[in-house]
Design an enzyme around this catalytic site. Structure first.
Site, PDB file in Angstrom:
ATOM      1  N   TYR A   1      84.272  57.810 -15.174  1.00  0.00           N
ATOM      2  CA  TYR A   1      83.568  56.736 -14.131  1.00  0.00           C
ATOM      3  C   TYR A   1      84.257  55.321 -14.028  1.00  0.00           C
ATOM      4  O   TYR A   1      84.342  54.775 -12.936  1.00  0.00           O
ATOM      5  CB  TYR A   1      82.185  56.805 -14.392  1.00  0.00           C
ATOM      6  CG  TYR A   1      81.279  56.195 -13.508  1.00  0.00           C
ATOM      7  CD1 TYR A   1      80.785  54.818 -13.728  1.00  0.00           C
ATOM      8  CD2 TYR A   1      80.437  56.798 -12.556  1.00  0.00           C
ATOM      9  CE1 TYR A   1      79.902  54.182 -12.864  1.00  0.00           C
ATOM     10  CE2 TYR A   1      79.680  56.126 -11.670  1.00  0.00           C
ATOM     11  CZ  TYR A   1      79.340  55.027 -11.734  1.00  0.00           C
ATOM     12  OH  TYR A   1      78.447  54.345 -11.029  1.00  0.00           O
TER      13      TYR A   1
ATOM     14  N   SER B   1      80.823  49.087  -9.289  1.00  0.00           N
ATOM     15  CA  SER B   1      80.010  49.100 -10.422  1.00  0.00           C
ATOM     16  C   SER B   1      80.229  48.116 -11.506  1.00  0.00           C
ATOM     17  O   SER B   1      81.322  47.572 -11.547  1.00  0.00           O
ATOM     18  CB  SER B   1      80.241  50.665 -11.346  1.00  0.00           C
ATOM     19  OG  SER B   1      79.637  50.715 -12.324  1.00  0.00           O
TER      20      SER B   1
HETATM   21  C1  GCO Z   1      75.888  53.841 -17.099  1.00  0.00           C
HETATM   22  C2  GCO Z   1      75.094  53.758 -15.831  1.00  0.00           C
HETATM   23  C3  GCO Z   1      76.051  52.583 -15.002  1.00  0.00           C
HETATM   24  C4  GCO Z   1      75.576  52.263 -13.614  1.00  0.00           C
HETATM   25  C5  GCO Z   1      76.287  51.467 -12.731  1.00  0.00           C
HETATM   26  C6  GCO Z   1      76.540  50.265 -13.334  1.00  0.00           C
HETATM   27  O1  GCO Z   1      76.131  55.072 -17.485  1.00  0.00           O
HETATM   28  O2  GCO Z   1      76.302  52.871 -17.681  1.00  0.00           O
HETATM   29  O3  GCO Z   1      75.379  54.883 -14.951  1.00  0.00           O
HETATM   30  O4  GCO Z   1      77.292  53.197 -14.908  1.00  0.00           O
HETATM   31  O5  GCO Z   1      75.216  53.351 -12.857  1.00  0.00           O
HETATM   32  O6  GCO Z   1      77.314  52.116 -12.497  1.00  0.00           O
HETATM   33  O7  GCO Z   1      77.127  49.507 -12.085  1.00  0.00           O
END
Ligand code: GCO
Length: 263
Positions: free
Chosen positions: A157, A144
């Site tokens: 995340y 990501s």
């Molecule tokens: C967020 C997004 C990102 C994208 C992706 C970017 O909340 O900033 O969900 O995380 O999904 O992962 O690469």
């Protein structure tokens, strides 16, 4: 360009019944791979098979919770029985919880880490023995932008995706000598259900502030589509990338290279 062909290869895409996983699975199938997709919900198998078939790909669906090592081992064994051992693993299954860090429970933080980081470890561990036996293998981790950057509300995340970048490099380090290549794809901001809340039209019909922000930060001036990820995935799944290992290929429209347009 035989080096991009996946003929004779078995691919497993986790979370492959929809969105990015489905697009990548279809692409791998069109490049010649036998495609197996994983879903955590039995009811998504039928719709998943139908979606692949609609795209001209005959795929096999397998239900397993990718955070459960026993379930993953059972799924990998079932795939081996049905179509042969896995040559290409795409660790795509993932979740996100957008919560300010101090409002986030440890339970929710851990759930994101389990699905987005520990599951790729579990799935990779399950397929590497057969890859070692065969003398080749491809593992593609869907990383990501958050493998490189943080932002408010995505602490779990970002921690998981940052860890996934280093797991990618470690699998490269540990198994590169056995002709196993492990690379990552780092999607930029892609228009999917996962990012839909960030693109919702405002009450007055104007674009979501975050939507406008991303457009201003992306040289391409647009959100990516799942199709933008297919070519990079086929490349990293194919012999064309046999000397590429431990890399994260950012498919982001240039966002990571750009300071952003002056407001
Ligand atoms: C967020 C997004 C990102 C994208 C992706 C970017 O909340 O900033 O969900 O995380 O999904 O992962 O690469």
């Amino acid at each position: 360009m035989k080096q991009f062909s996946l003929e004779g290869k078995v691919a497993l895409v986790t979370g492959g019944a929809h969105s990015i996983g489905l697009a990548i699975g279809i692409g791998l199938g069109k490049a010649g791979a036998v495609v197996c997709f994983n879903t955590s919900k039995e009811e998504h198998i039928e719709s998943g098979v139908a979606a692949y078939r609609e795209a001209g790909v005959e795929a096999y669906g397998f239900c397993a919770d990718v955070t459960d090592e026993k379930a993953v081992s059972k799924m990998v064994a079932a795939i081996k029985e049905k179509v042969g051992s896995v040559d290409i693993l795409v660790n795509n299954a993932g979740i996100i919880k957008r919560v300010p860090m101090c409002d986030m429970s440890v339970e929710d933080f851990s759930k994101v880490i389990d699905v987005d980081l520990i599951a790729p470890f579990i799935c990779s561990k399950a397929v590497i023995p057969d890859m070692l036996e065969k003398g080749h293998g491809k593992i593609i981790n869907i990383c990501s932008m958050m493998s490189e950057l943080g932002r408010e509300t995505v602490s779990a995340y970002a921690a998981a995706k940052g860890g996934l970048k280093m797991l990618t490099r470690n699998i490269c380090s540990e198994f590169g000598g056995a002709n196993i290549q492990c690379n990552g794809i780092g999607p930029g901001y892609i228009a999917t259900n996962q990012t839909a809340p960030l693109r919702e039209r405002q009450a007055d019909g104007s674009r979501h502030p975050f939507d406008q922000f991303i457009i201003s930060k992306t040289p391409a001036g647009r959100w990516g589509t799942t199709d933008d990820l297919v070519g990079p995935a086929v490349f990293l799944a194919s012999e064309a990338s046999d000397f590429v290992n431990g890399q994260i290929l950012y498919v982001d429209g240039g966002i990571l290279a750009y300071i952003g347009k002056q407001p």
